[in-house]
Design an enzyme around this catalytic site. Structure first.
Site, mmCIF file in Angstrom:
data_model
loop_
_atom_site.group_PDB
_atom_site.id
_atom_site.type_symbol
_atom_site.label_atom_id
_atom_site.label_comp_id
_atom_site.label_asym_id
_atom_site.label_seq_id
_atom_site.Cartn_x
_atom_site.Cartn_y
_atom_site.Cartn_z
ATOM 1 N N SER A 115 8.304 -3.591 49.586
ATOM 2 C CA SER A 115 7.961 -2.756 50.411
ATOM 3 C C SER A 115 6.508 -3.781 49.841
ATOM 4 O O SER A 115 5.632 -4.303 50.403
ATOM 5 C CB SER A 115 8.338 -1.824 50.316
ATOM 6 O OG SER A 115 8.554 -0.554 50.848
ATOM 7 N N ASP A 268 15.930 -2.713 59.212
ATOM 8 C CA ASP A 268 14.694 -2.910 58.935
ATOM 9 C C ASP A 268 13.477 -2.535 59.867
ATOM 10 O O ASP A 268 13.444 -3.552 60.981
ATOM 11 C CB ASP A 268 14.359 -3.465 57.405
ATOM 12 C CG ASP A 268 12.965 -2.897 56.925
ATOM 13 O OD1 ASP A 268 12.708 -1.813 56.615
ATOM 14 O OD2 ASP A 268 12.371 -4.408 56.292
ATOM 15 N N HIS A 298 16.521 -1.804 55.188
ATOM 16 C CA HIS A 298 14.727 -0.829 53.437
ATOM 17 C C HIS A 298 15.591 -0.581 52.407
ATOM 18 O O HIS A 298 16.488 0.432 52.341
ATOM 19 C CB HIS A 298 13.551 -0.949 53.920
ATOM 20 C CG HIS A 298 12.271 -0.735 53.598
ATOM 21 N ND1 HIS A 298 11.278 -1.972 53.677
ATOM 22 C CD2 HIS A 298 12.028 0.122 52.658
ATOM 23 C CE1 HIS A 298 10.487 -1.981 53.638
ATOM 24 N NE2 HIS A 298 10.998 -0.405 52.749
#
Length: 298
Positions: A115, A268, A298
């Site tokens: 991320s 995601d 995610h």
């Protein structure tokens, strides 16, 4: 998990150039110098810690017989941007210079992040790509990274706008919190009103739905034109800096990057950021390995 209790690893809390780190060293003696892994945790720059990624660091150290360094950069907004990027950069440079102290081959060190940790990884590798005074980073691993803040209407933004954990709206909300900006700017940024036409034209060659493989564009609808708001643009200049949007770095920077592994997830919002970066790296002759998790999120 208690930091001191692991039958296979020595675990120590240290500081690298003033930055808190936790280092995981395999207990078993090695006949040669080991690989090194610098792990930069995710959490939008405002969540997460060394502790949140404790298990994955232990797993990597055990399974790959590598020395893992987890970077405990200080979080925003208390520590203002770009403190997080600078701390990750400082810790990485320190480890590259002192790797042999920890039984690590300085030519076999990779940087890895998930991320926003992937954002910091990309930024660190961009900063170090052309430096000759320290060992080269061997590889970078980007796990569903955030890479651009210009366009929130890519196919993955539309398809996964309301997917759990990281929605499209929450993504922009966290960016604004990270940069210590007024969260009322969220709606015009989601609409694209923060980007002047000159910038849209400049980066259309890199941030464009046409560059996304057709298999990822099922059901995609091009957004309607939006009105540019100069006052919003003035408030969020940082969004156009490569430290926030590594996808905007020039080709001269990207061609110096190391071998890259990119991991994307189907469900995601950030999937297409990584797909666009993958294409840019390949266009600049950077070797890329891509893993796509079809049922991942995610």
């Amino acid at each position: 998990l208690p930091t001191c209790l692991d039958s296979q690893l020595f675990i120590k809390d240290l500081h690298f150039d003033g930055v808190p780190v936790r280092i995981y060293l395999p207990r078993e003696p090695s006949a040669s110098k080991r690989r090194g892994v610098i792990l930069i945790h995710g959490g939008c720059g405002i969540f997460g810690s060394i502790r949140s990624h404790e298990r994955i660091c232990r797993y990597i150290a055990r399974k790959s017989d590598s020395v893992v360094v987890s970077v405990g950069y200080h979080l925003a907004p208390e520590h203002k941007y770009p403190a997080q990027t600078l701390e990750c950069l400082s810790a990485t440079v320190h480890f590259l210079k002192t790797a042999e102290t920890y039984g690590v081959d300085p030519a076999r060190i990779l940087v890895c992040g998930d991320s926003v940790g992937g954002t910091y990884t990309a930024s660190v590798c961009q900063e170090l790509g052309h430096r000759t005074d320290i060992p080269k980073v061997r590889a970078q691993v980007l796990i569903y990274p955030f890479l651009q803040a210009l366009n929130f209407h890519l196919p993955s933004h539309q398809k996964n706008a309301a997917v759990a954990f990281l929605t499209r709206e929450r993504t922009v909300h966290f960016i604004l919190k990270y940069l210590n900006k007024d969260c009322s700017l969220k709606e015009p940024i989601l609409a694209g009103s923060h980007v002047p036409e000159s910038i849209n034209l400049k980066y259309r060659k890199w941030i464009n739905p046409d560059l996304i493989p057709d298999v990822f564009k099922l059901g995609y609808k091009p957004p309607l034109p939006t009105l540019f708001l100069p006052q919003v643009y003035e408030e969020v200049q940082e969004l156009f800096e490569p430290w926030v949007s590594p996808l905007l770095a020039e080709d001269a920077v990207l061609c110096g990057l190391p071998d890259t592994c990119i991991v994307t997830c189907e469900h995601d919002v950030l999937r297409d950021d990584a797909l666009l970066y993958k294409k840019r790296l390949e266009d600049n002759n950077v070797r890329v390995t891509w893993h796509h998790v079809e049922k991942g999120f995610h």
